[in-house]
Every structure is written in structure tokens, then in C-alpha cells.
Write a protein that holds these residues in place. Structure first.
Motif, PDB file in Angstrom:
ATOM      1  N   ARG A 178      66.746  60.283  33.647  1.00  0.00           N
ATOM      2  CA  ARG A 178      67.912  59.861  32.853  1.00  0.00           C
ATOM      3  C   ARG A 178      67.904  60.498  31.478  1.00  0.00           C
ATOM      4  O   ARG A 178      68.956  60.803  30.920  1.00  0.00           O
ATOM      5  CB  ARG A 178      67.950  58.340  32.756  1.00  0.00           C
ATOM      6  CG  ARG A 178      68.384  57.674  34.063  1.00  0.00           C
ATOM      7  CD  ARG A 178      68.620  56.173  33.932  1.00  0.00           C
ATOM      8  NE  ARG A 178      67.362  55.435  33.822  1.00  0.00           N
ATOM      9  CZ  ARG A 178      66.873  54.912  32.717  1.00  0.00           C
ATOM     10  NH1 ARG A 178      67.556  55.037  31.586  1.00  0.00           N
ATOM     11  NH2 ARG A 178      65.729  54.253  32.710  1.00  0.00           N
ATOM     12  N   GLY A 192      72.424  64.873  33.554  1.00  0.00           N
ATOM     13  CA  GLY A 192      72.688  65.521  34.826  1.00  0.00           C
ATOM     14  C   GLY A 192      72.687  64.535  35.980  1.00  0.00           C
ATOM     15  O   GLY A 192      72.550  63.322  35.788  1.00  0.00           O
ATOM     16  N   PRO A 193      72.827  65.053  37.190  1.00  0.00           N
ATOM     17  CA  PRO A 193      72.888  64.172  38.365  1.00  0.00           C
ATOM     18  C   PRO A 193      71.534  63.538  38.642  1.00  0.00           C
ATOM     19  O   PRO A 193      70.495  63.999  38.146  1.00  0.00           O
ATOM     20  CB  PRO A 193      73.299  65.133  39.486  1.00  0.00           C
ATOM     21  CG  PRO A 193      72.796  66.468  39.039  1.00  0.00           C
ATOM     22  CD  PRO A 193      72.945  66.476  37.548  1.00  0.00           C
ATOM     23  N   PRO A 194      71.504  62.483  39.448  1.00  0.00           N
ATOM     24  CA  PRO A 194      70.221  61.861  39.801  1.00  0.00           C
ATOM     25  C   PRO A 194      69.299  62.860  40.489  1.00  0.00           C
ATOM     26  O   PRO A 194      69.750  63.785  41.172  1.00  0.00           O
ATOM     27  CB  PRO A 194      70.633  60.733  40.754  1.00  0.00           C
ATOM     28  CG  PRO A 194      72.063  60.449  40.426  1.00  0.00           C
ATOM     29  CD  PRO A 194      72.654  61.770  40.027  1.00  0.00           C
ATOM     30  N   ASP A 240      66.868  63.962  43.321  1.00  0.00           N
ATOM     31  CA  ASP A 240      66.568  63.632  44.710  1.00  0.00           C
ATOM     32  C   ASP A 240      65.066  63.416  44.880  1.00  0.00           C
ATOM     33  O   ASP A 240      64.254  64.195  44.364  1.00  0.00           O
ATOM     34  CB  ASP A 240      67.012  64.755  45.642  1.00  0.00           C
ATOM     35  CG  ASP A 240      68.504  64.745  45.902  1.00  0.00           C
ATOM     36  OD1 ASP A 240      69.175  63.779  45.493  1.00  0.00           O
ATOM     37  OD2 ASP A 240      69.004  65.704  46.520  1.00  0.00           O
ATOM     38  N   ARG A 267      67.904  59.490  43.362  1.00  0.00           N
ATOM     39  CA  ARG A 267      68.617  59.311  44.623  1.00  0.00           C
ATOM     40  C   ARG A 267      67.632  59.543  45.764  1.00  0.00           C
ATOM     41  O   ARG A 267      66.980  60.586  45.834  1.00  0.00           O
ATOM     42  CB  ARG A 267      69.771  60.303  44.753  1.00  0.00           C
ATOM     43  CG  ARG A 267      70.637  60.090  46.000  1.00  0.00           C
ATOM     44  CD  ARG A 267      71.774  61.097  46.061  1.00  0.00           C
ATOM     45  NE  ARG A 267      71.305  62.386  46.548  1.00  0.00           N
ATOM     46  CZ  ARG A 267      71.337  62.766  47.832  1.00  0.00           C
ATOM     47  NH1 ARG A 267      71.817  61.935  48.755  1.00  0.00           N
ATOM     48  NH2 ARG A 267      70.916  63.958  48.185  1.00  0.00           N
TER      49      ARG A 267
END
Length: 214
Positions: free
Chosen positions: A145, A149-151, A153, A186
Motif C-alpha cells: 500500500r 499502484g494495484p494490489p 498478487d 490479491r
């Protein structure tokens, strides 16, 4: 040496070349023996192609930890990818960094959790982390976090009976609840490790498979 064209018999830079003077290796470092390893990269490609065919719709992951089990991680990885492997796996961040430095862009799974202090280094080279402990999940969520950006993987490893690395059944609910609440993570994969997969008909294989399905 890795000629880059996939020629059979190529060697990694960690192995002796047949054309070199063996006398230069007469006094190896303490604890080592002079070794001449001839690696057939075409055989690795053939094996990967065969396994990819057996896997059919599943993606083949080639494990190239420990310098590709002594075969040379970079040339072995390239050979496996030529044969149809779609993922690679390593044990250490340093191993993944070496593959990235060689220009290998395929997804790479880190098989064990690194120290929390190494999370940044892991994400810098785009390794997919394995998670199995609440402490690491929390640290990774915070680190991810903070980068924006995106979670990130992750693949969750469950201990179904190997008793080496992985979340033990008693902690599954807690770890999965924590992952569900982690905005920076994720879950993209779930895996385990069979203790006796090389022993045909061993009862532990089916027992672990049942636990994994549950």
C-alpha cells in the motif's frame, strides 16, 4: 556459457567449459571439488515441452532455485521457457534478481517468505511472493500500500502434511481472513507441497490432496 540460441550442450557460467584447462581448477576453494558439468539444454526444453503437454490447460512452472539445481539458472530457465513453461520459481530474491538481470520477463514465484525488510527488494524485481504467516501478510500489505499502484498478487501456501513451509490447518481461517481484509494484496494462487509425490500409491498423497480440496 550461454550462447543464447538454445544449442544443446551449452554451459552456464558457473560450470567448466570443455575447452578450458582443467589444471586451473586443481586447487578448488575449501569444501569444493573441481567439477565438469555438461548440460544438455535441448533435453531441458524437450522435458518442459513434454510436461507442458501433460499439463494441458494448466500452466507449467519450472523451478530453477539453487542455480537451476546446478544446471545454470539462466540457461535452464530459458530452455524451460522455450519448451512451454510459463512460470519460473526460485527460493531467494537474489535468484530472481539474477533472472531479471538476464532479461527474463516471465512471471517468477518466490517459494518462501523473505524477511519483511526485503519486501521492497522483492517488489522491485516483480517477484510474486508466497505468503503463509500472518506477520508477513501484514508486512506485505503495508509495504504494498505504501508503494501505491494495484494490489500485489500473492500465492498462499497451505501446509497439508509436508510440515516444512506453509500455513498449518489450525491457522488457515486467520490467514485467509487477514488476506481478505488486505487492500494491498490479491490472492492469485493457492498451493501446497506433496511430501511423497515420487512414491506411486503412497497414502499420504491422497490424504494431502483431500486436505487441500477441503
Amino acid at each position: 556459457e550461454d550462447p543464447g540460441d538454445g544449442g544443446g550442450g551449452a554451459l552456464s557460467d558457473t560450470h567448466l567449459h570443455p575447452g578450458r584447462d582443467m589444471a586451473a581448477y586443481a586447487d578448488p576453494p575449501a569444501g569444493h571439488r573441481p567439477t565438469w558439468a555438461l548440460i544438455d539444454l535441448d533435453a531441458i526444453t524437450f522435458n518442459a515441452r513434454t510436461l507442458a503437454g501433460v499439463a494441458q490447460d494448466s500452466a507449467l512452472m519450472a523451478v530453477v532455485r539453487a542455480d537451476g539445481s546446478g544446471h545454470g539458472a539462466v540457461p535452464a530457465a530459458r530452455a524451460a521457457l522455450r519448451g512451454g513453461a510459463r512460470w519460473l520459481a526460485v527460493a531467494l530474491i537474489e535468484e530472481g534478481r539474477r533472472l531479471r538481470a538476464a532479461g527474463i520477463a516471465a512471471p517468477i514465484l518466490l517459494l518462501t517468505e523473505p524477511p519483511a525488510t526485503a519486501i521492497g527488494a522483492m517488489l522491485d524485481v516483480a517477484l510474486t511472493p508466497t505468503v503463509s504467516t500472518p506477520a508477513f501478510v501484514a508486512a506485505l500489505d503495508t509495504g504494498a500500500r505504501s508503494r501505491g499502484g494495484p494490489p500485489v498478487d500473492v500465492h498462499l501456501k497451505l501446509d497439508t502434511g509436508m510440515r516444512r513451509v506453509g500455513t498449518p490447518p489450525a491457522d488457515w481461517d486467520a490467514v485467509m481472513t487477514l488476506l481478505a481484509q488486505a487492500d494491498g494484496i490479491r490472492v492469485a494462487g493457492l498451493w501446497s507441497h506433496l511430501a511423497c509425490a515420487d512414491e506411486v500409491g503412497h497414502p499420504s498423497v491422497q490424504a494431502q490432496a483431500r486436505t487441500f480440496r477441503d
